[in-house]
Design a protein around this motif. Structure first.
Motif, PDB file in Angstrom:
ATOM      1  N   PRO A 237       0.835  -1.157   0.159  1.00  0.00           N
ATOM      2  CA  PRO A 237      -0.004   0.140   0.100  1.00  0.00           C
ATOM      3  C   PRO A 237       0.832   1.263   0.078  1.00  0.00           C
ATOM      4  N   ILE A 238       0.403   2.278  -0.682  1.00  0.00           N
ATOM      5  CA  ILE A 238       1.090   3.663  -0.878  1.00  0.00           C
ATOM      6  C   ILE A 238       0.548   4.277   0.465  1.00  0.00           C
ATOM      7  N   LYS A 239       1.684   5.102   1.237  1.00  0.00           N
ATOM      8  CA  LYS A 239       1.503   5.871   2.293  1.00  0.00           C
ATOM      9  C   LYS A 239       0.745   7.085   1.895  1.00  0.00           C
ATOM     10  N   ALA A 240      -0.176   7.528   2.911  1.00  0.00           N
ATOM     11  CA  ALA A 240      -0.893   8.848   2.580  1.00  0.00           C
ATOM     12  C   ALA A 240      -0.012   9.928   2.309  1.00  0.00           C
ATOM     13  N   GLU A 241       1.076  10.041   2.835  1.00  0.00           N
ATOM     14  CA  GLU A 241       1.857  11.027   2.927  1.00  0.00           C
ATOM     15  C   GLU A 241       2.616  11.442   1.327  1.00  0.00           C
ATOM     16  N   SER A 242       2.689   9.980   0.689  1.00  0.00           N
ATOM     17  CA  SER A 242       3.077  10.393  -0.691  1.00  0.00           C
ATOM     18  C   SER A 242       2.157  10.645  -1.623  1.00  0.00           C
ATOM     19  N   ILE A 243       0.656  10.684  -1.209  1.00  0.00           N
ATOM     20  CA  ILE A 243      -0.255  11.113  -2.297  1.00  0.00           C
ATOM     21  C   ILE A 243      -0.120  12.681  -2.354  1.00  0.00           C
ATOM     22  N   ASN A 244      -0.407  12.945  -3.566  1.00  0.00           N
ATOM     23  CA  ASN A 244      -0.100  14.466  -4.051  1.00  0.00           C
ATOM     24  C   ASN A 244      -0.940  15.276  -3.207  1.00  0.00           C
ATOM     25  N   GLU A 245      -0.310  16.438  -2.641  1.00  0.00           N
ATOM     26  CA  GLU A 245      -0.723  17.627  -1.595  1.00  0.00           C
ATOM     27  C   GLU A 245      -1.703  18.468  -2.404  1.00  0.00           C
ATOM     28  N   ALA A 246      -1.922  18.471  -3.664  1.00  0.00           N
ATOM     29  CA  ALA A 246      -2.479  19.503  -4.589  1.00  0.00           C
ATOM     30  C   ALA A 246      -4.131  19.844  -3.897  1.00  0.00           C
ATOM     31  N   PRO A 247      -4.868  18.944  -3.440  1.00  0.00           N
ATOM     32  CA  PRO A 247      -6.342  19.038  -3.067  1.00  0.00           C
ATOM     33  C   PRO A 247      -6.063  19.997  -1.819  1.00  0.00           C
ATOM     34  N   LYS A 248      -4.925  19.730  -0.956  1.00  0.00           N
ATOM     35  CA  LYS A 248      -4.971  20.530   0.402  1.00  0.00           C
ATOM     36  C   LYS A 248      -4.566  22.007   0.012  1.00  0.00           C
ATOM     37  N   ARG A 249      -3.761  22.264  -1.032  1.00  0.00           N
ATOM     38  CA  ARG A 249      -3.399  23.652  -1.461  1.00  0.00           C
ATOM     39  C   ARG A 249      -4.687  24.290  -2.032  1.00  0.00           C
ATOM     40  N   LYS A 250      -5.257  23.366  -2.900  1.00  0.00           N
ATOM     41  CA  LYS A 250      -6.646  23.929  -3.511  1.00  0.00           C
ATOM     42  C   LYS A 250      -7.541  24.424  -2.337  1.00  0.00           C
ATOM     43  N   ILE A 251      -7.961  23.651  -1.382  1.00  0.00           N
ATOM     44  CA  ILE A 251      -8.654  24.116  -0.260  1.00  0.00           C
ATOM     45  C   ILE A 251      -8.033  25.436   0.475  1.00  0.00           C
ATOM     46  N   VAL A 252      -6.787  25.362   0.884  1.00  0.00           N
ATOM     47  CA  VAL A 252      -6.422  26.447   1.211  1.00  0.00           C
ATOM     48  C   VAL A 252      -6.494  27.817   0.668  1.00  0.00           C
ATOM     49  N   LEU A 253      -6.185  27.778  -0.843  1.00  0.00           N
ATOM     50  CA  LEU A 253      -6.416  28.830  -1.610  1.00  0.00           C
ATOM     51  C   LEU A 253      -7.836  29.203  -1.800  1.00  0.00           C
ATOM     52  N   ALA A 254      -8.746  28.246  -1.583  1.00  0.00           N
ATOM     53  CA  ALA A 254     -10.105  28.624  -1.701  1.00  0.00           C
ATOM     54  C   ALA A 254     -10.658  29.314  -0.407  1.00  0.00           C
ATOM     55  N   LEU A 255     -10.149  28.781   0.649  1.00  0.00           N
ATOM     56  CA  LEU A 255     -10.497  29.577   1.885  1.00  0.00           C
ATOM     57  C   LEU A 255      -9.749  31.134   2.133  1.00  0.00           C
ATOM     58  N   ILE A 256      -8.877  31.167   1.473  1.00  0.00           N
ATOM     59  CA  ILE A 256      -8.166  32.727   1.417  1.00  0.00           C
ATOM     60  C   ILE A 256      -9.058  33.341   0.623  1.00  0.00           C
ATOM     61  N   VAL A 257      -9.313  33.008  -0.631  1.00  0.00           N
ATOM     62  CA  VAL A 257     -10.088  33.926  -1.620  1.00  0.00           C
ATOM     63  C   VAL A 257     -11.443  34.169  -0.973  1.00  0.00           C
ATOM     64  N   ALA A 258     -12.022  33.108  -0.358  1.00  0.00           N
ATOM     65  CA  ALA A 258     -13.585  33.351   0.438  1.00  0.00           C
ATOM     66  C   ALA A 258     -13.053  34.379   1.726  1.00  0.00           C
ATOM     67  N   GLY A 259     -12.204  34.364   2.202  1.00  0.00           N
ATOM     68  CA  GLY A 259     -12.118  35.292   3.386  1.00  0.00           C
ATOM     69  C   GLY A 259     -11.821  36.717   3.044  1.00  0.00           C
ATOM     70  N   LEU A 260     -10.837  36.854   1.794  1.00  0.00           N
ATOM     71  CA  LEU A 260     -10.705  38.290   1.252  1.00  0.00           C
ATOM     72  C   LEU A 260     -12.053  38.727   0.573  1.00  0.00           C
ATOM     73  N   THR A 261     -12.801  37.761  -0.012  1.00  0.00           N
ATOM     74  CA  THR A 261     -14.210  38.525  -0.468  1.00  0.00           C
ATOM     75  C   THR A 261     -15.177  38.784   0.613  1.00  0.00           C
ATOM     76  N   VAL A 262     -15.145  38.031   1.682  1.00  0.00           N
ATOM     77  CA  VAL A 262     -15.909  38.351   2.821  1.00  0.00           C
ATOM     78  C   VAL A 262     -15.508  39.867   3.413  1.00  0.00           C
ATOM     79  N   LEU A 263     -13.953  39.846   3.638  1.00  0.00           N
ATOM     80  CA  LEU A 263     -13.483  41.366   3.875  1.00  0.00           C
ATOM     81  C   LEU A 263     -13.766  42.186   3.072  1.00  0.00           C
ATOM     82  N   VAL A 264     -13.671  42.247   1.924  1.00  0.00           N
ATOM     83  CA  VAL A 264     -14.121  43.402   0.897  1.00  0.00           C
ATOM     84  C   VAL A 264     -15.351  43.597   1.224  1.00  0.00           C
ATOM     85  N   LEU A 265     -16.352  42.588   1.101  1.00  0.00           N
ATOM     86  CA  LEU A 265     -17.667  42.861   1.053  1.00  0.00           C
ATOM     87  C   LEU A 265     -18.320  43.737   2.563  1.00  0.00           C
TER      88      LEU A 265
END
Length: 137
Positions: A76-104
């Motif tokens: 079995p492949i360890k979870a750490e070796s699986i691509n970290e791209a989804p985590k980056r996408k989630i963090v980026l989405a949260l940052i964009v959402a936070g900035l949008t709320v701040l501007v509004l």
């Protein structure tokens, strides 16, 4: 054993979900699902990636008469070796959402206080009132 059965079996033996596998080889989860259902076939490049990932020869994947590989060879492949791209996408989405709320919030709550000025107090204008009608400017 058919290609779709091999793909399903190898993925399960590696302990990967369809989404994890899709992220590792750069395709959609739906593509993995279609391959395993026999609806579609992976491209040659994707087969090469799968062979490398599963540590099986390409001939094993392509040949329906190939001898089945023992699953002990598949670790079995360890979870750490699986691509970290989804985590980056989630963090980026949260940052964009936070900035949008701040501007509004800034646009909504940062209002200049509006005051009305009677027409009589505006310099340089001629004020005409008719029948006690006063208009605020």
């Amino acid at each position: 054993m058919k290609l779709e059965e091999k793909l399903f079996s190898l993925r399960k033996a590696k302990g990967l979900s369809q989404l994890n596998l899709a992220e590792k080889i750069g395709v959609s989860r739906q593509a993995i699902s279609r391959w395993e259902a026999g609806i579609a076939k992976p491209t040659t490049d994707n087969l090469k990636c799968l062979g490398t990932l599963y540590n099986v020869p390409l001939e094993y994947l392509l040949n329906d008469d190939a001898v089945e590989l023992p699953h002990e060879e598949l670790k079995p492949i360890k979870a750490e070796s699986i691509n970290e791209a989804p985590k980056r996408k989630i963090v980026l989405a949260l940052i964009v959402a936070g900035l949008t709320v701040l501007v509004l919030c800034t646009m909504i709550f940062w209002r200049k206080e509006e005051t009305t000025i009677p027409m009589e107090k505006i310099e340089g204008s001629d004020v005409v009132t008719v029948d006690n009608f006063v208009m605020d400017w």
